[in-house]
Design an enzyme around this catalytic site. Structure first.
Site, PDB file in Angstrom:
ATOM      1  N   VAL A 104      57.513 -51.411 131.428  1.00 32.97           N
ATOM      2  CA  VAL A 104      56.506 -52.389 131.807  1.00 32.97           C
ATOM      3  C   VAL A 104      57.213 -53.699 132.114  1.00 32.97           C
ATOM      4  CG1 VAL A 104      54.598 -51.347 130.545  1.00 32.97           C
ATOM      5  CG2 VAL A 104      56.104 -52.958 129.382  1.00 32.97           C
ATOM      6  N   SER A 105      56.575 -54.543 132.905  1.00 28.65           N
ATOM      7  CA  SER A 105      57.242 -55.727 133.427  1.00 28.65           C
ATOM      8  C   SER A 105      57.267 -56.896 132.459  1.00 28.65           C
ATOM      9  CB  SER A 105      56.568 -56.178 134.733  1.00 28.65           C
ATOM     10  OG  SER A 105      56.680 -55.168 135.702  1.00 28.65           O
ATOM     11  N   THR A 106      56.254 -57.029 131.612  1.00 32.26           N
ATOM     12  CA  THR A 106      56.203 -58.175 130.709  1.00 32.26           C
ATOM     13  C   THR A 106      55.830 -57.713 129.313  1.00 32.26           C
ATOM     14  OG1 THR A 106      53.851 -58.653 130.988  1.00 32.26           O
ATOM     15  CG2 THR A 106      55.346 -59.579 132.625  1.00 32.26           C
ATOM     16  N   GLN A 137      52.198 -56.344 128.477  1.00 34.26           N
ATOM     17  CA  GLN A 137      51.737 -55.013 128.823  1.00 34.26           C
ATOM     18  C   GLN A 137      52.123 -54.024 127.727  1.00 34.26           C
ATOM     19  OE1 GLN A 137      53.679 -54.730 132.679  1.00 34.26           O
ATOM     20  NE2 GLN A 137      51.711 -55.009 133.698  1.00 34.26           N
ATOM     21  N   ARG A 143      60.734 -55.193 130.256  1.00 32.40           N
ATOM     22  CA  ARG A 143      61.606 -56.121 130.964  1.00 32.40           C
ATOM     23  C   ARG A 143      60.925 -56.581 132.249  1.00 32.40           C
ATOM     24  NH1 ARG A 143      64.086 -55.948 126.926  1.00 32.40           N
ATOM     25  NH2 ARG A 143      66.348 -55.845 126.563  1.00 32.40           N
TER      26      ARG A 143
END
Length: 215
Positions: free
Chosen positions: A35-37, A40, A62
């Protein structure tokens, strides 16, 4: 593409039997979720991967721009010949087509297949492998186009009498900028007055060791 993911190099498989909780066998499915952040949750991806047969899911939380993905590094070091790396979507594994193809090529070299649930791609099958051959051809074609456009742009600039690359800096303006900075102006103010780039003035001030007057 060799240098894109050199940090994810997969050790050559050995005949030594390795297990994770006694469950890692030849042909196991290993999941990867990203996941990006930190806001999430990887739970949804993890559940789908486990439903697809993953005995273990490696995760990364990340930014998409971050080059540091310890979960993926751990998975690739753990995978053995005959295993399958599973992701929910291809964009969870690679952030660009070139990066994705690079990872798949490394997996193939070590006998590890890739399974993407949403795209229904399985590189252990002939059809799935063919899709990635097509992707690879498209990526190569795109690189060739970019290289040709760059060459054409340079040639056109030369025909107009322009030289590609960084243009030479006016020495007189640089000297004037240094004097203005010595007199108490900031590099930004000196750059604006003389029509120079701010970074250029900062670079020249540092190179000349000019001491600014205290305000």
């Amino acid at each position: 593409m060799d240098g894109i993911l050199g940090r994810f190099a997969i050790p050559a498989p050995t005949s030594r039997e390795r297990t994770f909780g006694g469950r890692h066998k030849v042909g196991d499915v290993l999941g990867y979720a990203r996941v990006s952040t930190g806001d999430q949750d990887v739970a949804g991806q993890t559940m789908r991967l486990e439903q697809a047969g993953a005995i273990k899911v490696f995760t990364d939380v990340r930014s998409g721009k971050s080059m540091d993905r310890p979960g993926l590094t751990e998975l690739l070091a753990y995978a053995r010949k005959g295993d399958t790396l599973a992701v929910v979507r291809l964009d969870r594994l690679g952030r660009s087509l070139a990066e994705l193809i690079s990872i798949v090529e490394q997996l193939k070299a070590c006998g590890v297949a890739l399974l993407s649930l949403e795209e229904k791609i399985d590189t252990s099958s002939a059809a799935g492998e063919l899709i990635f051959h097509v992707f690879g051809a498209i990526a190569h074609f795109e690189r060739r186009l970019i290289a040709e456009r760059t060459k054409d742009g340079i040639a056109a600039a030369r025909m107009r009498g322009k030289r590609p690359g960084r243009q030479p800096v006016d020495v007189d303006k640089i000297q004037a900028a240094l004097k203005l900075v010595e007199a108490g102006l900031s590099p930004t103010q000196a750059a604006n007055q003389l029509g120079l780039g701010r970074s250029t003035v900062y670079r020249e001030v540092a190179a000349a060791g000019v001491a600014r007057k205290a305000s």
